[in-house]
Design a protein around this motif. Structure first.
Motif, PDB file in Angstrom:
ATOM      1  N   VAL A   1       0.838  -1.201   0.000  1.00 40.28           N
ATOM      2  CA  VAL A   1       0.000   0.000   0.000  1.00 40.28           C
ATOM      3  C   VAL A   1       0.876   1.255   0.000  1.00 40.28           C
ATOM      4  N   GLY A   2       1.951   1.235   0.771  1.00 36.30           N
ATOM      5  CA  GLY A   2       2.850   2.387   0.828  1.00 36.30           C
ATOM      6  C   GLY A   2       3.496   2.684  -0.512  1.00 36.30           C
ATOM      7  N   ALA A   3       3.957   1.636  -1.199  1.00 33.05           N
ATOM      8  CA  ALA A   3       4.587   1.832  -2.504  1.00 33.05           C
ATOM      9  C   ALA A   3       3.593   2.405  -3.508  1.00 33.05           C
ATOM     10  N   ARG A   4       2.376   1.869  -3.514  1.00 36.38           N
ATOM     11  CA  ARG A   4       1.366   2.363  -4.453  1.00 36.38           C
ATOM     12  C   ARG A   4       0.977   3.804  -4.128  1.00 36.38           C
ATOM     13  N   THR A   5       0.816   4.100  -2.848  1.00 28.96           N
ATOM     14  CA  THR A   5       0.461   5.456  -2.434  1.00 28.96           C
ATOM     15  C   THR A   5       1.578   6.438  -2.781  1.00 28.96           C
ATOM     16  N   ALA A   6       2.826   6.035  -2.564  1.00 27.01           N
ATOM     17  CA  ALA A   6       3.969   6.900  -2.901  1.00 27.01           C
ATOM     18  C   ALA A   6       3.989   7.198  -4.395  1.00 27.01           C
ATOM     19  N   GLN A   7       3.702   6.197  -5.227  1.00 26.92           N
ATOM     20  CA  GLN A   7       3.675   6.410  -6.668  1.00 26.92           C
ATOM     21  C   GLN A   7       2.542   7.360  -7.062  1.00 26.92           C
ATOM     22  N   GLU A   8       1.386   7.159  -6.473  1.00 26.49           N
ATOM     23  CA  GLU A   8       0.243   8.044  -6.753  1.00 26.49           C
ATOM     24  C   GLU A   8       0.561   9.483  -6.345  1.00 26.49           C
ATOM     25  N   PHE A   9       1.202   9.655  -5.184  1.00 25.67           N
ATOM     26  CA  PHE A   9       1.570  10.990  -4.715  1.00 25.67           C
ATOM     27  C   PHE A   9       2.576  11.621  -5.673  1.00 25.67           C
ATOM     28  N   ALA A  10       3.587  10.865  -6.083  1.00 25.44           N
ATOM     29  CA  ALA A  10       4.590  11.380  -7.021  1.00 25.44           C
ATOM     30  C   ALA A  10       3.938  11.777  -8.343  1.00 25.44           C
ATOM     31  N   ASP A  11       3.000  10.974  -8.807  1.00 22.91           N
ATOM     32  CA  ASP A  11       2.295  11.286 -10.058  1.00 22.91           C
ATOM     33  C   ASP A  11       1.525  12.600  -9.950  1.00 22.91           C
ATOM     34  N   ARG A  12       0.959  12.862  -8.797  1.00 24.03           N
ATOM     35  CA  ARG A  12       0.194  14.102  -8.608  1.00 24.03           C
ATOM     36  C   ARG A  12       1.106  15.315  -8.416  1.00 24.03           C
TER      37      ARG A  12
ATOM     38  N   LEU B   1       3.954  26.926  -3.556  1.00 18.98           N
ATOM     39  CA  LEU B   1       4.059  25.534  -3.995  1.00 18.98           C
ATOM     40  C   LEU B   1       3.549  24.591  -2.906  1.00 18.98           C
ATOM     41  N   LEU B   2       3.922  24.847  -1.666  1.00 22.09           N
ATOM     42  CA  LEU B   2       3.436  24.016  -0.553  1.00 22.09           C
ATOM     43  C   LEU B   2       1.910  24.045  -0.470  1.00 22.09           C
ATOM     44  N   GLU B   3       1.325  25.205  -0.694  1.00 24.16           N
ATOM     45  CA  GLU B   3      -0.140  25.310  -0.690  1.00 24.16           C
ATOM     46  C   GLU B   3      -0.747  24.474  -1.815  1.00 24.16           C
ATOM     47  N   GLN B   4      -0.115  24.487  -2.991  1.00 20.16           N
ATOM     48  CA  GLN B   4      -0.606  23.676  -4.109  1.00 20.16           C
ATOM     49  C   GLN B   4      -0.528  22.185  -3.776  1.00 20.16           C
ATOM     50  N   VAL B   5       0.577  21.763  -3.193  1.00 14.18           N
ATOM     51  CA  VAL B   5       0.738  20.350  -2.845  1.00 14.18           C
ATOM     52  C   VAL B   5      -0.277  19.956  -1.779  1.00 14.18           C
ATOM     53  N   THR B   6      -0.511  20.839  -0.823  1.00 16.40           N
ATOM     54  CA  THR B   6      -1.486  20.557   0.231  1.00 16.40           C
ATOM     55  C   THR B   6      -2.870  20.299  -0.364  1.00 16.40           C
ATOM     56  N   GLU B   7      -3.187  20.946  -1.464  1.00 12.10           N
ATOM     57  CA  GLU B   7      -4.478  20.743  -2.133  1.00 12.10           C
ATOM     58  C   GLU B   7      -4.554  19.386  -2.836  1.00 12.10           C
ATOM     59  N   VAL B   8      -3.421  18.773  -3.114  1.00  7.10           N
ATOM     60  CA  VAL B   8      -3.370  17.469  -3.784  1.00  7.10           C
ATOM     61  C   VAL B   8      -3.684  16.333  -2.802  1.00  7.10           C
ATOM     62  N   ILE B   9      -3.394  16.536  -1.542  1.00  6.43           N
ATOM     63  CA  ILE B   9      -3.471  15.453  -0.553  1.00  6.43           C
ATOM     64  C   ILE B   9      -4.902  14.979  -0.258  1.00  6.43           C
ATOM     65  N   PRO B  10      -5.862  15.859   0.031  1.00  6.88           N
ATOM     66  CA  PRO B  10      -7.215  15.352   0.353  1.00  6.88           C
ATOM     67  C   PRO B  10      -7.858  14.500  -0.752  1.00  6.88           C
ATOM     68  N   PRO B  11      -7.775  14.895  -2.029  1.00  8.35           N
ATOM     69  CA  PRO B  11      -8.363  14.015  -3.046  1.00  8.35           C
ATOM     70  C   PRO B  11      -7.669  12.656  -3.131  1.00  8.35           C
ATOM     71  N   LEU B  12      -6.355  12.654  -2.937  1.00  5.76           N
ATOM     72  CA  LEU B  12      -5.622  11.386  -2.944  1.00  5.76           C
ATOM     73  C   LEU B  12      -6.064  10.531  -1.763  1.00  5.76           C
ATOM     74  N   GLU B  13      -6.181  11.130  -0.593  1.00  3.54           N
ATOM     75  CA  GLU B  13      -6.651  10.392   0.573  1.00  3.54           C
ATOM     76  C   GLU B  13      -8.051   9.831   0.321  1.00  3.54           C
TER      77      GLU B  13
END
Length: 169
Positions: free
Chosen positions: A20-31, A107-119
């Motif tokens: 799960v960690g590897a898949r989540t890390a890949q999804e995060f990197a893709d975003r 940039l940090l604000e943009q990345v923070t916006e990526v996290i909730p949809p991924l979660e």
């Protein structure tokens, strides 16, 4: 999926967490890729908050578990991208202090916006209560393993470019 029977280890906690960690890390990197930042650079940027303002490169490297040479190269790339500013320390002229720039904060604000949809995607089959319990259990496991909140253990791994590329996976 396929007709191959699952290996006995496939239901073990270590394997499932790794999978799960590897898949989540890949999804995060893709975003992060469209934003032009790697997970590694995000990890450094996210630890340069106001509370950590004025930390030297060495202090930051120590806190994140990175070798100082890797930190220097990463800070060079992040400074070139305009996300951080390096300045001589007033206390130690041999040291450089690192601060976020307005571009780094944005940039940090943009990345923070990526996290909730991924979660939301990762936990889409869990109820709100199950998510809360799951996060609580993961936090306990992380504490048992003496992991530091907000510090990913892979930050100290091999150096990578701040640019998100397929090899950052």
């Amino acid at each position: 999926m396929n007709d191959v029977p699952a290996a006995p280890y496939s239901v073990s906690l270590p394997f499932l967490l790794s999978q799960v960690g590897a898949r989540t890390a890949q999804e995060f990197a893709d975003r992060l890729a469209p934003l032009g930042v790697s997970p590694r650079a995000f990890g450094v940027l996210s630890n340069l908050t106001t509370a950590a303002a004025g930390r030297t490169q060495q202090q930051l490297a120590d806190a994140l578990g990175m070798h100082r040479n890797n930190m220097v190269g990463l800070i060079d790339e992040m400074e070139e991208a305009g996300w951080v500013r390096r300045r001589r320390s007033a206390q130690d002229r041999r040291a450089f202090e690192i601060d976020l720039t307005p571009a780094g904060t944005a940039l940090l604000e943009q990345v923070t916006e990526v996290i909730p949809p991924l979660e939301g995607e990762i936990a889409r089959d869990l109820t709100a209560d199950e998510r809360r319990v799951f996060v609580g259990l993961l936090r306990r496991v992380a504490a048992t393993l003496e992991l530091h909140p907000g510090i990913h253990p892979h930050l100290g791994a091999r150096p990578r470019s701040t640019c998100a590329t397929p090899e950052d996976s």
